[in-house]
Design an enzyme around this catalytic site. Structure first.
Site, PDB file in Angstrom:
ATOM      1  N   CYS A 275       0.783  -1.305   0.078  1.00  0.00           N
ATOM      2  CA  CYS A 275       0.179   0.269  -0.044  1.00  0.00           C
ATOM      3  C   CYS A 275       0.765   1.215  -0.011  1.00  0.00           C
ATOM      4  CB  CYS A 275      -0.927  -0.093   1.239  1.00  0.00           C
ATOM      5  SG  CYS A 275      -0.363  -0.995   2.603  1.00  0.00           S
TER       6      CYS A 275
ATOM      7  N   ASP B 190      -3.384  -8.150  -4.661  1.00  0.00           N
ATOM      8  CA  ASP B 190      -3.608  -6.851  -3.948  1.00  0.00           C
ATOM      9  C   ASP B 190      -3.889  -5.682  -4.696  1.00  0.00           C
ATOM     10  OD1 ASP B 190      -3.422  -5.232  -1.572  1.00  0.00           O
ATOM     11  OD2 ASP B 190      -1.269  -5.052  -1.565  1.00  0.00           O
TER      12      ASP B 190
ATOM     13  N   ARG C 128       7.247 -11.200   5.321  1.00  0.00           N
ATOM     14  CA  ARG C 128       6.742 -10.712   6.700  1.00  0.00           C
ATOM     15  C   ARG C 128       7.473 -11.830   7.576  1.00  0.00           C
ATOM     16  NH1 ARG C 128       0.085  -9.595   6.430  1.00  0.00           N
ATOM     17  NH2 ARG C 128       0.488  -7.876   4.932  1.00  0.00           N
TER      18      ARG C 128
ATOM     19  N   HIS D 252      -5.477  -1.417  -4.599  1.00  0.00           N
ATOM     20  CA  HIS D 252      -5.874  -0.079  -3.786  1.00  0.00           C
ATOM     21  C   HIS D 252      -6.690   0.740  -4.734  1.00  0.00           C
ATOM     22  CE1 HIS D 252      -2.306  -1.819  -1.528  1.00  0.00           C
ATOM     23  NE2 HIS D 252      -3.143  -1.236  -0.404  1.00  0.00           N
TER      24      HIS D 252
ATOM     25  N   HIS E  64      -8.192  -0.472   0.636  1.00  0.00           N
ATOM     26  CA  HIS E  64      -7.141  -1.669   0.375  1.00  0.00           C
ATOM     27  C   HIS E  64      -7.939  -2.948   0.174  1.00  0.00           C
ATOM     28  CE1 HIS E  64      -3.958   0.678   2.607  1.00  0.00           C
ATOM     29  NE2 HIS E  64      -5.131   1.248   3.009  1.00  0.00           N
TER      30      HIS E  64
ATOM     31  N   GLN F 168       0.739 -11.296  -3.111  1.00  0.00           N
ATOM     32  CA  GLN F 168      -1.007 -10.896  -2.648  1.00  0.00           C
ATOM     33  C   GLN F 168      -1.736 -10.592  -4.259  1.00  0.00           C
ATOM     34  OE1 GLN F 168      -0.063  -7.509   0.139  1.00  0.00           O
ATOM     35  NE2 GLN F 168      -0.366  -9.228   1.572  1.00  0.00           N
TER      36      GLN F 168
ATOM     37  N   LYS G 168     -12.096  -2.826   8.410  1.00  0.00           N
ATOM     38  CA  LYS G 168     -11.968  -3.765   7.665  1.00  0.00           C
ATOM     39  C   LYS G 168     -13.080  -4.742   7.407  1.00  0.00           C
ATOM     40  CE  LYS G 168      -8.885  -7.432   9.408  1.00  0.00           C
ATOM     41  NZ  LYS G 168      -7.405  -8.075   9.339  1.00  0.00           N
TER      42      LYS G 168
END
Length: 662
Positions: A348, A397, A377, A399, A525, A395, A479
């Site tokens: 992000c 992912d 991570r 945004h 997100h 991910q 979320k």
């Protein structure tokens, strides 16, 4: 008069204080028989607890979620009692409820064995048969310390010393045995029933600290009735058969090794699943007007300080010094003076940097920015679990940068996209949770109020049922969590949508509004699959390795009965490849039953058998995975049918429309 408001809104009046059992009895004899606790103003307490003021009340039975948790708590206590009866001198420490069961940690010099578990379980059943009353007492700190010192319970003394002065020290007795506990508990051991089973023994450090003594932890499961226990044990058996690590080896999909803790070595077949899934998601994103980007993996610590991750997420980040290591033998490898950098744990903040390039207008919004971003991570070694918990992850992912007036429409569109994808991937049972502000968070409360209301409004607009998950939001915003249920009833939290007013402010993202002034965008997100590694692991277990044709790493295997058919089998194989079918050719000098069994173990969905007769007639025998029957058809028809069946779900309708137009 004391006024007690029941769950249905009705009010009952009583002339004097009344305990939970008396309340249940005043409602009905059958309820009093089933009652195990009472809830007073939302807080569960012992059935013997008195209610002496106006309150909202609920009689708890063991069939309710609260009752089941209470039952599991008592199972832990009954197990501790059984252990100390069977093995005098054993110290019990703590025994909390966990998902689907309970555990208790014990200090004992000798190791518990599988035979010991059977003995403990049998003694637990005897304690249930005794139906010993469970009595609550309140002791002073001095009384408690004196007692536990007398019986040699040093861990309990430490727990008592940690209780703040002036706070009640509750002791629960069942028969001749007692334990320190906040409670509440069942009225008697007989209320527990016998729908429990001890599962395994493992090591555990006192209070989870590796510097402390190692204890022995006994895990168990407990349920309301025998049927629920039987169903759970059956689910565990199914889960063991479906274990993605086991199937990954059998199907030659991936492996893990010590030299790359938490990172996956994808084999060709496993990576085919990955590619098919990624390509499918990419097409769905293109249809939804997302743009795809690629951002760096290694960024300076100053960047993460600005975003807020350095202070609140640093323990989960891989941090590296920004310097060239020394190669001199006597010199230290690192100077210790370099600035820090970190491998990105998420995408992000980097996406905000792309948004900030150039001036953005309100007309440019919403901007939907996607990345199949590789993130790292720093998970503890002990927490790693196959594909389900990794250190390196990719991910799906994205945004969405939007105006406040676009939040609802964008959130609804995402929910529709997620449901469509999950349905295509075979998941139709989805539960939604709205996770609200955690204790440690960034941003002011009024910003969180606005963000939480925005997501709640979006869920209502999408017509989705949901429940709240208090305190479980991300540190920068609330979320939505999408929990899918797999083929054997387990739930997995994968998809997420997070509403964030904080990060655009911290990273100074802005757009020019219709009024010509500078405004902050809202960041959504979002991820559908979460991480590809974990989702593939979930799919392996959900399908038991038997993927639908479009996802199968090998869609068809061409096998020969005799060497006379080798040339024909080679031709069939080449035609399959030309038609876009992922195929394998098996010309080995082995018996046909051996070949079929081997490809079945590898979960190949279609096995095409070629012999002399098939070669002469230009046909092929088709055997489906899991079926003993086979059909014979012309090879052209078989390939055409497989080509249609192997189309991904998003492309199949377009092919059908094209054929209809012809």
């Amino acid at each position: 008069m004391i006024k007690l408001t029941m769950p249905d809104g009705s009010v009952r009046e009583y002339e004097k204080a009344i305990n939970g059992f008396e309340l249940a009895e005043s409602i009905s004899k059958s309820l009093a028989k089933k009652a195990v606790a009472v809830k007073i103003d939302g807080k569960i307490d012992d059935l013997c607890s008195e209610i002496g003021h106006d309150a909202r009340v609920e009689v708890v039975t063991k069939e309710s979620p609260d009752g089941l948790e209470l039952l599991r708590h008592d199972a832990a206590h009954v197990m501790a009692q059984a252990v100390q009866e069977l093995f005098p001198g054993t110290q019990d420490t703590i025994g909390p409820v966990i998902e689907n069961g309970f555990f208790y940690d014990f200090h004992r010099e000798e190791r518990f064995s599988e035979d010991d578990l059977e003995k403990i379980e049998k003694r637990m059943q005897e304690i249930v048969d005794r139906d010993e009353k469970i009595i609550r007492e309140v002791w002073s700190k001095d009384e408690a310390i004196a007692y536990f010192k007398k019986v040699g319970e040093s861990y309990k003394i430490e727990l008592v010393n940690d209780i703040p002065d002036g706070e009640d020290i509750r002791i629960y007795k069942q028969g001749d045995w007692l334990d320190l506990c906040r409670g509440p508990h069942l009225p008697s051991t007989g209320k527990l029933g016998k729908a429990f089973k001890l599962m395994r023994v493992s090591g555990a450090y006192w209070r989870g600290d590796a510097k402390n003594e190692q204890l022995q932890r006994i895990y168990g499961t407990a349920w309301t009735n025998e049927k629920e226990l039987k169903d759970y044990l059956h689910m565990l058996e199914e889960a063991e058969k479906r274990d993605h690590r086991k199937l990954g080896r059998e199907m030659d999909l991936f492996h893990l090794q010590e030299e790359a803790q938490g990172s996956v070595f994808w084999h060709p077949k496993g990576y085919r699943i990955w590619q098919a899934l990624e390509q499918y998601i990419r097409r769905r994103l293109e249809d939804a007007d997302y743009v795809e980007v690629k951002t760096p993996q290694l960024l300076a610590s100053k960047f993460w300080e600005q975003s807020g991750h350095w202070s609140k997420f640093r323990e989960n980040m891989f941090v590296v010094p920004d310097e060239i290591p020394s190669t001199e033998e006597d010199a230290p490898v690192l100077s210790g003076e370099a600035e820090f950098m970190a491998l990105k744990p998420m995408n992000c903040p980097a996406h905000v940097q792309i948004f900030k390039q150039g001036i953005k207008s309100y007309r440019d919004l919403p901007l939907r920015m996607a990345e199949f971003g590789c993130c790292h991570r720093n998970e503890a070694h002990g927490a790693l679990h196959g594909l389900m918990r990794v250190r390196q992850m990719t991910q799906d992912d994205a945004h969405i940068f939007c105006r406040e007036d676009q939040i609802t429409d964008e959130s609804v569109a995402f929910c529709e996209l997620l449901q469509k994808v999950y349905q295509d991937l075979g998941f139709t049972d989805i539960a939604v949770k709205l996770a609200t502000r955690p204790e440690v968070r960034a941003g002011e409360d009024h910003v969180w109020d606005k963000a939480e209301k925005g997501l709640e409004d979006a869920l209502k607009a999408a017509g989705l049922e949901f429940e709240f998950a208090p305190g479980e939001g991300a540190f920068y915003g609330p979320k939505l969590e999408f929990h899918l249920r797999d083929a054997i009833g387990r739930t997995w939290q994968c998809g997420t949508l997070q509403l964030d007013f904080v990060l655009p402010e911290r990273l100074d993202a802005s757009y020019v509004g219709e009024d010509g002034e500078r405004h902050r965008p809202v960041m959504l997100h979002r991820a559908v699959l979460g991480t590809l590694e974990r989702f593939i692991g979930i799919m392996i277990e959900n399908y038991e390795g038997k993927f639908p044709l479009w996802l199968a790493p090998v869609q068809a295997a061409v096998v020969t009965i005799t060497s006379d058919a080798d040339d024909y089998a080679q031709e069939v194989y080449e035609q399959l490849r030309a038609a876009g079918i992922r195929a394998e050719l098996d010309l080995r000098n082995e018996k046909i039953n051996y070949k079929v069994r081997e490809h079945s173990v590898a979960k190949v969905p279609v096995i095409l058998v070629a012999g002399r007769r098939e070669a002469e007639e230009r046909t092929i025998s088709v055997r489906r995975l899991g079926s003993k029957d086979q059909t014979v058809a012309p090879i052209d028809e078989v390939i055409a049918a497989l080509r249609e069946e192997a189309l991904p779900p998003d492309l199949a309708p377009a092919r059908a429309q094209a054929k209809a137009a012809e």
